[in-house]
Write an enzyme that holds these catalytic residues in place. Structure first.
Site, PDB file in Angstrom:
ATOM      1  N   CYS A  76      12.244 -21.270  20.046  1.00  0.00           N
ATOM      2  CA  CYS A  76      11.281 -21.875  18.871  1.00  0.00           C
ATOM      3  C   CYS A  76       9.950 -21.510  19.222  1.00  0.00           C
ATOM      4  O   CYS A  76       9.013 -21.637  18.268  1.00  0.00           O
ATOM      5  CB  CYS A  76      11.336 -23.446  18.832  1.00  0.00           C
ATOM      6  N   ASP A  77       9.340 -21.098  20.259  1.00  0.00           N
ATOM      7  CA  ASP A  77       8.179 -20.692  20.811  1.00  0.00           C
ATOM      8  C   ASP A  77       7.763 -19.270  19.845  1.00  0.00           C
ATOM      9  O   ASP A  77       6.814 -19.206  19.535  1.00  0.00           O
ATOM     10  CB  ASP A  77       8.177 -20.410  22.251  1.00  0.00           C
ATOM     11  N   ALA A  78       8.976 -18.764  19.514  1.00  0.00           N
ATOM     12  CA  ALA A  78       8.688 -17.287  18.627  1.00  0.00           C
ATOM     13  C   ALA A  78       8.265 -17.747  17.393  1.00  0.00           C
ATOM     14  O   ALA A  78       7.530 -16.829  16.672  1.00  0.00           O
ATOM     15  CB  ALA A  78      10.037 -16.850  18.411  1.00  0.00           C
ATOM     16  N   MET A  79       8.153 -18.938  16.821  1.00  0.00           N
ATOM     17  CA  MET A  79       7.901 -19.502  15.408  1.00  0.00           C
ATOM     18  C   MET A  79       6.287 -19.451  15.408  1.00  0.00           C
ATOM     19  O   MET A  79       5.572 -19.255  14.564  1.00  0.00           O
ATOM     20  CB  MET A  79       8.257 -20.640  15.055  1.00  0.00           C
ATOM     21  N   PHE A  80       5.418 -19.397  16.514  1.00  0.00           N
ATOM     22  CA  PHE A  80       4.123 -19.263  16.632  1.00  0.00           C
ATOM     23  C   PHE A  80       3.746 -17.716  16.927  1.00  0.00           C
ATOM     24  O   PHE A  80       2.933 -17.449  16.589  1.00  0.00           O
ATOM     25  CB  PHE A  80       3.430 -20.262  17.593  1.00  0.00           C
TER      26      PHE A  80
END
Length: 746
Positions: A160-164
């Site tokens: 989910c970090d990749a979404m930023f």
């Protein structure tokens, strides 16, 4: 057609209507515990501490990318070049390259800041390396599996970090290039990941597939606070870039609202979201990297009308108080969970660069929310979208729009949101005397924006910085001035004495005080008594930027003005309309009317010259009288419409001694529509163009003086030939690249 070449200072003004409204503002009596000024100072303190400490793990490291995103946002608020210079210094070190893992989301994160820098400075090389990688990324086939045990971090967004990190980089690249393929590619990849990691039942996002079945000590699913913070922060930045009519935008807004609705129930009594969202007692410490991202997102949602202000405002205020309490006296932001992938231990002394970035981003949206909460008629955001500083530029707002919302002449004032200081303003009039514009002036650094509010209240009495009048006691001279220079033209009563002269005279000033009345009263203005003098000679010429028609290629100088009507007389703007005796050009009568406008803090007069004749096109010249002695400097730049003459030294006795002796050098400048032909003729340096009968021809003319330096050391003064030329080119650039002004009514 000639009309396209008319020089007009324009503003890109957007008018918006608040989605929140005054009624909801009135219901919320709670207030932020920091003022806008204190909030901005905290943001700067956090930024400066981190910059002074330096960064670790490299410029393109994902955590530093989040910090730099905050610095980029801060740079637009502080109104100086410092933070943009810091970003350029760091990015030059890596030659504006993204990370070495070209398809890894973490190494893409820095691209979003590169694109933001492009928006200010206009250099495509800032994003060119990232663009090459993006072209490859958006053409990747969707992974068959996003299971972290079966897929590769280097190729797919399976956490989910990749979404930023990556999606905002692609959306910012769309904004920079205008190429929809980057937004479409982001959209395809985004929902492939989000549909996999988002749990609609809990309205939260798993960090990755390892957590689908893991449980907290209390039996709940494990949802990592900062991981969901990355998601919400990324959503903000995507929505900032995405057109309102983009087909899948409603999906993003729905996701944003759903997660937001869950977050308000998870805020702990200490004002933060703990690292384990559904089991806050698992790690009961305050945690601010997730909290700051949530404040950033929730405040954005309220500001954009996506979230209900009455519901979310108390949550935002409580959480922001916890964020500000986490800032150490030296500016370090504490309570930042270290690098990781799951809930964990954190203390007041833990910090990371991404925490500084998320704090600054949160502060930026809190500042915008403070604007909404301030009682007012309207808010005004003035942005300089250009890679050069703007000095004392006039902003014009439609008075009729303000009037419809309850504004009354003499009963409103403009206040700088950050400082709380009232800004001098003026209601200007059109030629028939009706109120038309509310004006004020701004200074803006490259890429900076300033926020103002228009509120009811009696304005202060401002010292006038622009003034003019007819001078009947001196043969009907007409004189005008601002806090830089003074000028005059001659009346009909002077013709029998000195002969006709329609040229523009310059009164040189070394004071920012208004001097016209004082100098005419004592009558000794040809000597310098410490404030300047009248040592500029006009005679039968165009003087300092007058205008003349051409007949068979020769100048036909008009005579002294016949009538004068003052339209506006300070404190920030002076304007007047002059009429002249008809002229005969090629057996045709030509009527001449001039409108003059001079604003405070500028060296240039704006002239709107109206010729009326049966002849549809009238050749003209705008000119500067030439001195018959060596030593002057001339610039005739037809391509850019800049004409300058820095006169030779005037050594005539001025009544003073030492460094103040002599009358110095006077710089005269003219700004024309581009491609005007320029040459020396009839003892003038001229710029030639064509007027159309019945359509105002617009140009600018004015002067500077090298002796002004002794009294005006604190002001930006073009006191040398080089500085004067720079000033003319800078002003021409400002004319061509308007400020962006957003006016929002409440």
């Amino acid at each position: 057609m000639f009309k396209t070449k008319i020089l007009i200072i324009s503003l890109l003004v957007s008018v918006l209507w608040s989605t929140n409204g005054q009624q909801k503002q009135a219901k919320n009596n709670v207030q932020f515990q920091t003022s806008p000024r204190e909030t901005l100072l905290l943001m700067k303190s956090v930024a400066d501490w981190q910059l002074n400490k330096g960064i670790q793990r490299g410029v393109t490291y994902w955590g530093n990318a989040a910090f730099f995103a905050g610095i980029s946002e801060l740079a637009s608020w502080v109104n100086n070049d410092h933070y943009y210079n810091e970003l350029q210094r760091y990015f030059d070190e890596v030659e504006w390259a993204i990370g070495s893992r070209k398809l890894h989301a973490d190494d893409f994160a820095i691209l979003q800041v590169y694109c933001e820098m492009y928006e200010v400075f206009g250099k495509k090389e800032y994003y060119s390396d990232g663009k090459k990688a993006a072209d490859e990324l958006i053409n990747q086939p969707l992974a068959e599996s996003l299971d972290v045990n079966l897929s590769d971090h280097n190729k797919v967004w399976n956490w989910c970090d990749a979404m930023f990190m990556a999606p905002p980089a692609l959306s910012r690249l769309y904004t920079a290039t205008g190429d929809m393929k980057y937004l479409d590619g982001m959209d395809r990849l985004y929902w492939h990941t989000m549909d996999y990691l988002y749990n609609p039942d809990d309205k939260l996002v798993f960090r990755d597939s390892k957590y689908f079945d893991d449980k907290s000590p209390n039996g709940e699913h494990i949802y990592w606070s900062r991981g969901n913070g990355w998601v919400m922060g990324g959503l903000v930045r995507i929505l900032q870039d995405m057109p309102k009519d983009y087909p899948s935008r409603p999906k993003y807004e729905t996701l944003f609202k759903e997660i937001s609705s869950r977050l308000i129930s998870l805020l702990t009594p200490d004002g933060t979201w703990h690292t384990n969202l559904l089991d806050p007692d698992d790690y009961p410490d305050k945690e601010l990297s997730g909290t700051t991202f949530f404040v950033y997102a929730l405040a954005y949602g309220v500001n954009q009308g996506l979230l209900d202000q009455e519901t979310y405002l108390p949550i935002i205020m409580k959480a922001w108080k916890a964020c500000t309490d986490g800032v150490h006296d030296n500016g370090m932001i504490g309570h930042i969970q270290p690098i990781g992938a799951s809930p964990g231990y954190v203390t007041y002394d833990f910090t990371e660069s991404y925490g500084a970035g998320s704090f600054i981003l949160a502060g930026s949206e809190v500042l915008r929310l403070m604007i909404d909460l301030e009682p007012k008629i309207a808010s005004v955001v003035v942005k300089n979208p250009n890679p050069f500083n703007r000095l004392y530029e006039t902003v014009e707002l439609d008075w009729n729009l303000l009037k419809k919302k309850g504004a009354k002449d003499g009963q409103i004032k403009i206040v700088d949101l950050i400082t709380g200081v009232e800004i001098p303003s003026q209601i200007t009039k059109d030629t028939d005397g009706k109120a038309s514009r509310l004006i004020f002036q701004v200074k803006l650094a490259s890429g900076a924006e300033k926020h103002f509010i228009i509120k009811k209240g009696k304005p202060e009495l401002y010292n006038a910085k622009a003034y003019g009048r007819v001078v009947p006691e001196r043969y009907d001279d007409f004189a005008w001035e601002n806090n830089r220079m003074a000028y005059r033209i001659y009346g009909q009563a002077l013709i029998p004495i000195d002969g006709p002269s329609g040229g523009i005279d310059v009164w040189k000033k070394r004071t920012n005080a208004l001097v016209i009345d004082k100098w005419y009263k004592n009558g000794k203005y040809h000597k310098d008594h410490g404030e300047g003098n009248d040592s500029y000679k006009v005679g039968p010429s165009m003087g300092a930027g007058g205008i003349s028609l051409l007949d068979d290629g020769k100048l036909v100088l008009h005579e002294n003005y016949k009538t004068a009507k003052i339209i506006e007389n300070g404190p920030l703007r002076f304007s007047a309309i002059f009429t002249f005796e008809d002229q005969t050009i090629g057996n045709k009568k030509v009527a001449l009317t001039k409108k003059l406008t001079l604003d405070a803090n500028t060296y240039l007069n704006k002239w709107e010259v109206l010729f009326k004749s049966d002849t549809p096109e009238l050749p003209l010249a705008v000119g500067i009288v030439k001195r018959n002695k060596p030593g002057g400097n001339v610039v005739m730049d037809e391509k850019n419409g800049v004409l300058s003459y820095y006169e030779p030294e005037n050594t005539k006795d001025n009544g003073l001694t030492g460094r103040d002796a002599g009358n110095g050098r006077t710089g005269i400048g003219v700004l024309m529509p581009k491609q005007a032909l320029m040459e020396a003729m009839d003892n003038h340096y001229v710029a030639k163009d064509m007027a159309i009968s019945g359509i105002p021809f617009v140009y600018y003319s004015g002067a500077s003086w090298d002796k002004a330096q002794y009294k005006w050391r604190r002001l930006p003064i073009p006191i040398t030939n080089e500085a004067w030329i720079d000033y003319l080119y800078q002003t021409q650039k400002q004319h061509e690249n308007p400020l962006a002004v957003t006016l929002r009514f409440y």
